[in-house]
Design an enzyme around this catalytic site. Structure first.
Site, PDB file in Angstrom:
ATOM      1  N   TYR A  84     -10.955  -7.409  -6.507  1.00  0.00           N
ATOM      2  CA  TYR A  84      -9.990  -6.918  -7.489  1.00  0.00           C
ATOM      3  C   TYR A  84      -9.934  -7.788  -8.745  1.00  0.00           C
ATOM      4  CZ  TYR A  84      -8.176  -4.171  -3.553  1.00  0.00           C
ATOM      5  OH  TYR A  84      -8.046  -3.313  -2.500  1.00  0.00           O
ATOM      6  N   TRP A 110      -3.308  -9.798   2.068  1.00  0.00           N
ATOM      7  CA  TRP A 110      -4.747  -9.751   2.326  1.00  0.00           C
ATOM      8  C   TRP A 110      -5.099 -10.838   3.330  1.00  0.00           C
ATOM      9  CZ3 TRP A 110      -3.544  -9.012  -3.053  1.00  0.00           C
ATOM     10  CH2 TRP A 110      -3.894  -7.751  -3.545  1.00  0.00           C
ATOM     11  N   ARG A 140      -1.152  -2.063  -7.003  1.00  0.00           N
ATOM     12  CA  ARG A 140      -1.572  -3.200  -6.168  1.00  0.00           C
ATOM     13  C   ARG A 140      -2.678  -3.980  -6.873  1.00  0.00           C
ATOM     14  NH1 ARG A 140      -1.591  -4.944  -0.821  1.00  0.00           N
ATOM     15  NH2 ARG A 140      -3.606  -5.302   0.149  1.00  0.00           N
ATOM     16  N   ARG A 157       0.855  -1.186   0.000  1.00  0.00           N
ATOM     17  CA  ARG A 157       0.000   0.000   0.000  1.00  0.00           C
ATOM     18  C   ARG A 157       0.893   1.239   0.000  1.00  0.00           C
ATOM     19  NH1 ARG A 157      -1.355  -4.042   3.238  1.00  0.00           N
ATOM     20  NH2 ARG A 157      -3.450  -4.982   3.070  1.00  0.00           N
TER      21      ARG A 157
END
Length: 348
Positions: free
Chosen positions: A323, A314, A291, A170
């Site tokens: 995603y 995650w 990402r 991130r």
């Protein structure tokens, strides 16, 4: 037993308020137990909720279930996404718990309100926002254009995008990387020691390895920026308009500065077709794009969900699936059955 005087009647109320204040002070003192982003979100929600409570003559703390229901409904009426409304509810609950108060969210009144809000959001076609993916082909195209650049800013931006795509970190995690976090493998490739992430907070941190090409671009940036000998320096520091790197030890690169890197990349090689805005945004690359793009590239090349989750740190599969849902939609079991059935019919 005689009747209590007004002073005696109000005394327990005063004591209760003092206990709440004491717990809130302890909560603030221990704010380092939470990530900076969580704390910023909490402060933002408190300001918005307190302003609403004042304007509507409601009690802010403790908040009554009926008031929280009306507040959450007000958020939806004013265009807030259901996920944002859920965050508000969770943070208000968090504030009450740490103040030693019963969270209003436990009431069936609030439970039904949240259920209605989510249902309305689904029925009216609300979509979960998703950043425009920054894919491997985009990175390689930029690499071909910027790798020989004499501009220090482009050297930094290219190195940053290589690290962002390769690590799936991130932007806040990328920004706080320091020169001392670098080590080298036997073949010269760079290994990054990430102290902690949003979901991994433990001693030992996380190890991320870079490819030969990404290692080369990061090494080139460190060399021209002349920060290799500064272990406490942030890996990605500001570049002055004069074209020189500004050594930074106390303050990491800001979110707007990082967003600017993705914006410059988009202006250079961004896709030509118009992208429909999602929630009024997501029409070009943003801080989350590398990402998302890396996760989609891994899924498209057949890597297992567990492997992708590990790379992106995650904790919940459903977060990742948001995603890669468009990629996975064409690989479902029923699609496979139907395609094979049609193929067999043609062969007969």
């Amino acid at each position: 037993m005689g009747k209590l005087s007004p002073a005696h009647q109000i005394l327990p109320v005063i004591q209760a308020e003092e206990e709440v204040l004491a717990r809130l002070k302890e909560f603030v003192q221990d704010k380092d137990a939470f990530s900076p982003n969580t704390w910023r979100q909490l402060m933002s929600v408190m300001r918005i909720c307190h302003r609403w409570s004042t304007e509507n003559r409601r009690q802010f703390l403790p908040m009554l279930p009926a008031d929280l229901r009306d507040y959450l409904n007000w958020l939806q009426e004013n265009g807030r996404a259901s996920s944002t409304i859920g965050t508000h509810g969770s943070l208000i609950s968090m504030l009450h718990r740490n103040a030693g108060l019963t969270p209003p969210n436990t009431s069936p009144l609030v439970f039904r309100a949240v259920k209605r809000i989510n249902r309305v959001a689904v029925v009216t076609g609300e979509r979960t926002g998703q950043a425009v993916p920054f894919r491997l082909e985009n990175l390689l195209e930029l690499d071909a254009l910027w790798s020989d650049s004499i501009l220090l800013r482009q050297k930094r931006d290219l190195a940053f995008l290589h690290v962002a795509y390769s690590t799936l970190l991130r932007i806040s995690e990328l920004a706080r990387l320091r020169v001392r976090d670098i080590s080298r493998a036997a073949d010269g490739r760079i290994i990054l020691n990430v102290n902690y992430t949003k979901t991994i907070v433990q001693t030992g941190g996380l190890i991320k390895s870079l490819s030969s090409q990404s290692s080369r671009r990061l090494s080139e940036w460190l060399s021209v920026a002349d920060i290799s000998a500064e272990p406490d320096a942030f890996l990605f520091c500001p570049v002055h308009r004069s074209g020189s790197a500004t050594l930074s030890i106390n303050r990491p690169l800001s979110t707007p500065a990082i967003e600017s890197i993705f914006s410059q990349a988009w202006n250079t090689v961004g896709v030509s077709e118009t992208i429909s805005p999602n929630k009024g945004r997501y029409t070009r690359w943003t801080g989350h794009s590398a990402r998302v793009g890396a996760a989609q590239d891994m899924a498209g090349r057949g890597y297992a969900v567990a492997q992708i989750m590990q790379e992106g740190t995650w904790k919940k599969p459903e977060t990742l699936m948001r995603y890669i849902r468009n990629l996975q939609a064409h690989e479902g079991a029923m699609v496979d059955i139907m395609e094979k059935y049609n193929l067999n019919k043609k062969d007969k």
